[in-house]
Design an enzyme around this catalytic site. Sequence first.
Site, short mmCIF file in Angstrom:
data_model
loop_
_atom_site.label_atom_id
_atom_site.label_comp_id
_atom_site.label_asym_id
_atom_site.label_seq_id
_atom_site.Cartn_x
_atom_site.Cartn_y
_atom_site.Cartn_z
CB THR A 109 -0.94 0.02 1.21
OG1 THR A 109 -0.18 0.18 2.42
CG2 THR A 109 -1.77 -1.25 1.28
CE1 TYR A 137 4.00 10.33 9.75
CE2 TYR A 137 6.06 10.52 10.95
CZ TYR A 137 5.32 9.97 9.93
OH TYR A 137 5.89 9.04 9.10
#
Length: 248
Positions: free
Chosen positions: A13, A151
């Site tokens: 992915t 993040y």
Amino acid sequence: MNAALTGKTALVTGGTSGIGLAVVRRFVEEGAHVVVTGRRRAQLDAVAAELGDAVTTVQADASDPAQVNALFEAVAGRGTGLHAVHVNAGGGEFKPLAEVSAQDIDTAFATNVRGTILTVQGALPFLGEGAAIVVTGSTAGSGTEKDFGLYGASKAAVATLTRTWAAELAPRGIRINTVVPGPTETPGLTGLAPGNEAGLLAAIAAGLPFGRVLRPEEVAATVLFLVSDQSSGMTGGEVFVDGGSTIA
């Protein structure tokens, strides 16, 4: 000597640029047919043009359940199952705490956490004994770099999930590990300084033990190792490919 993935089917992915694309290329070199996802059709078409019949491209946003379902319908259509999965789709904004919005929080965790969960869940019916999953983590998940808090938190969550899943999947003979890249020359990194890409890379390299940032191919080599039989005794681990950035 036989290639490591001859006759096997892999899924990558976020495989249209940077580390993901380097992994796709390496898997193909090692004999795999690779299902590649990305959000942009033009980039997927470029991968297909380069690698031809060795890849199947599927446009999908990993955070969207309907699109993930469509991805695995395409996997099912091949009828070969999956032997290797690299969950690489991800990203995020980099802001100090005072500037983080509710939307930023939702986006970061949808992209990096929900996307990872949905992808691994979706892959489970296609994985047999001996299959291996690698999830892309980040040194930000255990670091203190300013502006990287949100993040880093999402990537720390991914590392925790991977360790838990390793215990859950072990009875099925399925392994899962996290690869943790350091600063790597990818569009995601150079895009932080449009027009001054070389200056950004030089500034980062100056603070690293090797005096350079990593190449995507270096991370791809480790991903290959983690899905191959060469790492058959490894699961639930975090493998750092960071050029020594965590000791700098």
